[in-house]
Every structure is written in structure tokens, then in C-alpha cells.
Design an enzyme around this catalytic site. Structure first.
Site, PDB file in Angstrom:
ATOM      1  N   ASP A 223       0.474  -1.414  -0.414  1.00 39.03           N
ATOM      2  CA  ASP A 223       0.050  -0.076   0.117  1.00 39.03           C
ATOM      3  C   ASP A 223       0.836   1.142  -0.640  1.00 39.03           C
ATOM      4  OD1 ASP A 223      -2.827   1.846   0.412  1.00 39.03           O
ATOM      5  OD2 ASP A 223      -1.476   1.861   2.044  1.00 39.03           O
ATOM      6  N   LYS A 227       1.362   4.340  -3.302  1.00 34.18           N
ATOM      7  CA  LYS A 227       1.971   5.594  -3.167  1.00 34.18           C
ATOM      8  C   LYS A 227       2.848   6.433  -3.266  1.00 34.18           C
ATOM      9  CE  LYS A 227      -1.968   5.136   0.822  1.00 34.18           C
ATOM     10  NZ  LYS A 227      -2.223   4.949   2.080  1.00 34.18           N
TER      11      LYS A 227
END
Lengths: 369, 369
Positions: A223, A227
Site C-alpha cells: 500500500d 502511494k
């Protein structure tokens, strides 16, 4: 300044529901003409694209006769429906679906703008990133995705402003995961000493609902890597894929292959304490240096390097002082010099993520109008 | 998406020069047709409004024959010139002039959008604030003023996004003056102890160019009060004037009436040590409570109260940990809960202030195009 804009919304989970509530309260909302869940699609009847779907009350309205109900539509069918509306259209994608994200170019080429917190379109293979922005230019459509990083925090917009006004971004670093923020702020807090073991902190976070159902989906760092991929690309680096750079996984290798079933997750949690010694050593090694350890992402723009992993920080640094499950993002630039521009706050949660989506939508509406 | 937009720029001081340099580097810049200094105005000839003034090289161009040179124009004359341009026009006001700011309604009613770091229009009597936004609505023109608070930091845009998406802002607090930030971070640092006297720190800041020529223009708190007035009004409070709430002045009453001549400033600086005891007592009183003192502004939205003055902070708080002359602004809202949304970084300086202006201009151009 007030031609009607037609809105399609996909996803009614936590973020989607919060977004619909915010949409319902806007003073001059666009016409909501499509609302898609995984199994069902609610449509305003063609060819009038009227009446609109009431955003705050779509459940009741879906039972009425004035709207059309259809099974799940493909991205192409949704794009066709929105493109035929008698005005400019916007798709709000509140899913984390890779199939829909892969179809953004189809929407954009038809002139349908995209607003989304879905990271997949911007953090997958760089060919999709390029195709999205080429299609946006071709279709004279807009792409806004503030909530893909740091939820509603002004991260994407700030980075785009820095780049667009000609600043040279040299380094971006920070804590990009609310879950990992909580884990390390609790495991190795500044000021007070904590005796909690790593596995206990993970179990606590899981109980509080701060982790994904399988905590390994947070601990693997993907995750955060997605980003970082998005920010690095905006800063000008051609990151090929979200795993094209070092990503430190906090999943012990011995536990990586346990299946992600509810039994497997239980097995993972019960075996995690075997590895507490490793994390304690990492924590104590930082303490011996008078520092604390945090799970961070960093982008060195000049060197073209992206990195996701553990790092030691001075106790009086902003990253060390983070509270709860907050994110912090520091932008080092030529203009800002030694002291970075910092944005900090909740980087997860339905309401704040939806806020980023709604704010983006308002910007898109201002431009389209 | 590419009708030409006509740009008038007033002010070529520190911010104005930095802005013109950024403007010159934009890929698709608007047509710069007016550039006004205090004594001289450079214009593209009417009625063609062509050629444009080269933003990066206006000094050389002003000597050429292709542009019109005029003495200083009144705001009304500038508005008339821009309104007659063959397309939408934008005024960038890089001054701190109250006369020009008072004329914003005249520009806006003629459809000329305003982009500015000038606080005067938004922090003077509330009648001017109201007139500005009514005129913008009437003229279908835009008003962007990010750099009026925190220079290029995303402060105004973040607050407007919070409000527009329906969040309830309960409290805003922070350090809003780079000068006062430096003074207190140096006088009462966290971690290390400082033995420097208050007057010595003020003298050091003055030497480094961190204060206004007369340091009393920083110490009186009015710059902070104007910024708070702007934020409070965006948050929904009807602040009548920038001095309609308590403002703690750090100028000893005995020294307030010394004239602001260079002799008077010298006299002020030489008498300031007489009052060091008062500031030492304030610093030590905080220390006895285990805290540090900082000069902050705060807005309690629910109670309708604005306050500018000294306050004690925990040593591990973000405000206490501020470095150099950085600003920090914390937004407490319903959605963000106990941990505020925080923006931090340089809040003064030509380049970063101009960055806020240029970023605003790009947003205005996107909407007008």
C-alpha cells in the site's frame, strides 16, 4: 456558469457512502445519473437522463419506478451511458477495482472526467499511467485523485502545485500508512517507554479494526509502495511498477505462504510471537542510537531512488512525534530549503477520504462549468 | 481550452519579481499586457493588446518602442484597461497596498479576476470583504488569495475545501508569523536551553533581515491578526475588523510612541533591554510548568472567539517543535477528530509567496479557459 454536469458514481462502501452523504449536502450538486454497486446499477432513464438519483436517499429511490435498475454494467457500458448524457460527465470511482481503473482511458477519451481515491490506475504499470494522461488530453477531460495518497490531506494537490510553478522537488519522505503509523507509534513511542511486544501491538491494531482483515496486507508494504509510486511519478520519476524498488516487508518469510483464509490468518497471528525478538532488536538498536524506528517511504528525486522500509529518526523530528494513526508527508524542495513543507493528519477513514473526493469533484465542476 | 487570457501585474518588489520569474517559465502563460510599478506602468498597445510584455525580461523590453509607457495609473484606470482587453482578464496584485485592495470590487464587477498575496482586501473592515465576494459573483470573476496566509503553504485552499465539503471546523490554531516563530524558537527552544535575552534575540533577527525595518511592525501582532481575520471569516465568523479581538502586543507600552524613523528605531532597540526581565519571567513561568511559550493565533469557531497572543505548549507538541522561522497551522474539525490536520513550513519569503500566487493563477486560468 451552470450547465448541468452528469455524474456517475461506482462503489457504495465506506468511502462511497460518505461521499454520497457529502454530495447530498452540496449547494449546487451535479446530476447523479448512475450509481453502481457490485451487483446492481441504478440509472436515470434515457434519453432524458432525468430524474436524477437522490444522493442522500438512493436506497429508497432504487425501489421507485422513476429510475432504471440494471445488473452490474461493464466499464465500457458505463462509459457509453455517461458519454451519451446531454452535457459534460464525470465518473467518481470509489472502488479499489483494478478493472475499472484500467478502463479510465476509455472514459477520458470520450470526454468523461475522472475523480477517484482508487490507487490502481496511477500505481500499476507505467503504461497505464501514460495512457490515462494521454487520453485525458485527447478527450479534454480531467483526472483528479487527491485521495490516492493521504486521503483528504492536501498531498497530491500540493505536489502538483510545487511542480507546476517550477519548484524543484528534491526529496519526499513520510509515513504513508495509518496502520503502520499506529503500529510503530505504539511499539516504539517517543517519551514514554513501551514494553508491548510487536505481536501484541499487531493483535491490538487488528482488534481495533486498524488493519486489513489479513494484517499481512498492511505489513507487506505494498500500500505504501503504491502511494510512493504515484508521488514519484508526479515528481517526474518514471517508476515502471509499484514493486520496481526496494520494499521492506514486515512479514516473516516463514509466515508469508500461509494462506489468507480466516484459518490461515489465525495461524499467522498465533505464530507471529515467534518473531518478536527480531522486532525488539530493531527497536532497541534505534534506542541505543538515541532514536526511534519508523516505517517510512522516501523518494530521492535527484538520485531517482524510491525506498519503502524501516528507518531511524531523531526523537524531536516530526516523524518521530507522530500520534495515533496519522500520516505525515514532508516535501523537500529548492524553494523551501532545509525545512520541508509538511502535511500531517489522518490519512485513512471514510469521511476524510470522501472529503478529498468531494473537494476534487468541486474543482472539476468549476473547470467544466 | 486555449482562448488567450490577459494579465495585469502590479508590484515588482520581492514577491513581484519572484512571481514574474515563475510566470516566464510557465509552459502556456497568459498574455502579460500590463505591468505597474509605483511610478511607472508598462502596457501592451491598444486596441490590439499586443505584443505582450515578456515577463522574464520586462526591464529590457520597457526600453523598446513596441510597448507603451505611462506614469502610475489609478486602480480605476488599470481596471478599464484590462476590461477592454479582447478576452477574460486577471489582475495579480503583488503589493500590500490598501488603495488597490479597496478597488477589487471595481475589477471584479467588470469580470476581472483577482489573484493576490495582499492581505488588505480580506482583513480590513468586513464591509470590504462582503463587497469583494458580492462583486465577484456579480461579475462572474474569481478571487484567489492563498498567499495571504502562510505564503505558498496550502492553508486557504485546505480551509476552503474543508468548509465546501461540509466539514465542521471547530478550531484553528498556529504560528502565523515567520518573524515571531524565529524569535520564540530562538528565545525559548525545546531541548537545549538558551541564555540569550529577548532584546538580543530581537537584535539578531533584525540583523538577519527576519524583521520588518521597524521590528515593532512584527511585535505589535497586527500581521498575525490580519491572517486570523481572513481564516476566521472563511470558517464562517463575521469578524468586523482585524482589531476586533484581543491582540497581545510585545511592544512595551513605554516604547510604543517612539517615532518609526531610523533614529526612533535605533532608540527603540537600545531601550528594549530595559524590558528583558518581563520576557524572561514569561519564559521561566512556562519552564516551571514543563512547557515552552509561543506567540500564536487561535480561532474558536464554536465560541466565535479569535485570539492572538502568548500561550504555553507541551514540549512534545508540534507547535513547540517548530524550527527556524516556520509557520504551522492546525485545523481541528469534526471529521479529523482529536488529531488535527496540520500544515507546516516556510510562511514567508519571495519565492514561496510567489509560488502560492502562481499556483492560484494556474487554477484561475484552468477555470477561465
Amino acid at each position: 456558469m451552470s450547465k448541468p454536469i452528469y455524474l456517475g458514481v461506482v462503489g457504495v462502501g465506506g468511502v462511497g457512502t460518505a461521499f454520497l452523504n457529502q454530495l447530498a449536502r452540496l449547494p449546487n450538486p451535479p446530476q447523479l445519473v448512475l450509481l453502481a454497486r457490485s451487483s446492481l446499477t441504478l440509472l436515470s432513464p434515457t434519453p432524458s437522463y432525468s430524474p436524477a438519483i437522490p444522493a442522500g436517499d438512493w436506497k429508497t429511490a432504487s425501489a421507485g419506478a422513476s429510475l432504471t435498475t440494471r445488473p452490474a454494467l461493464s466499464p465500457e457500458e458505463i462509459a457509453e451511458y455517461l458519454a451519451a448524457a446531454p452535457g459534460r460527465a464525470v465518473l467518481v470511482d470509489n472502488t479499489s477495482d483494478v478493472t475499472l481503473a484500467s478502463a479510465y482511458p476509455t472514459f477520458l477519451r470520450k470526454g468523461i472526467s475522472i475523480v477517484t481515491p482508487n490507487k490502481k490506475g496511477f500505481s500499476s504499470d507505467i503504461s497505464l499511467w501514460r495512457e490515462i494522461f494521454a487520453a485525458a488530453s485527447e478527450g479534454r477531460a480531467l483526472v483528479y485523485h487527491e485521495s490516492t495518497v493521504g486521503a483528504g490531506l492536501p498531498v497530491i494537490s500540493t505536489l502538483r502545485d510545487l511542480v507546476a510553478t517550477g519548484d524543484r522537488v528534491t526529496r519526499i519522505e513520510g509515513v504513508f500508512s495509518g496502520t503502520l503509523s499506529f503500529l510503530f507509534n505504539t511499539f516504539a513511542p517517543v517519551g514514554s517507554s513501551s514494553t508491548a511486544k510487536w505481536s501484541e501491538v499487531v493483535a491490538q491494531a487488528k482488534e481495533l479494526g486498524y488493519t486489513e482483515p489479513d494484517p499481512r496486507d498492511d505489513l507487506n508494504g505494498m500500500d505504501v509502495a503504491r502511494k510512493l509510486t504515484i508521488l514519484a511519478r508526479i515528481a517526474g520519476l518514471e517508476v515502471a511498477r509499484p514493486d520496481a524498488f526496494p520494499i521492506k516487508s514486515l512479514i516473516p518469510a516463514e509466515l508469508a505462504d500461509i494462506p489468507s483464509t480466516s484459518e490461515g490468518i489465525q495461524q499467522f497471528m498465533s505464530r507471529l510471537p515467534e518473531f518478536d525478538g527480531q522486532m525488539t532488536e530493531i527497536k532497541e538498536s534505534a534506542e541505543r542510537a538515541g532514536k526511534v524506528v519508523r516505517y517510512v517511504g522516501s523518494i530521492d528525486v535527484a538520485a531517482g531512488k524510491v525506498n519503502v522500509g524501516l528507518q531511524q529518526f531523531d526523537k524531536d523530528s516530526a516523524i518521530a512525534g507522530l500520534k495515533g494513526s496519522d500520516n505525515i508527508i514532508s516535501f523537500y524542495t529548492e524553494r523551501y530549503g532545509a525545512n520541508p513543507l509538511i502535511v500531517q493528519g489522518a490519512g485513512a477513514g471514510g469521511d476524510v477520504t470522501a472529503m478529498g473526493v468531494t473537494a476534487d469533484l468541486l474543482k472539476v465542476l468549476a473547470i467544466l462549468n
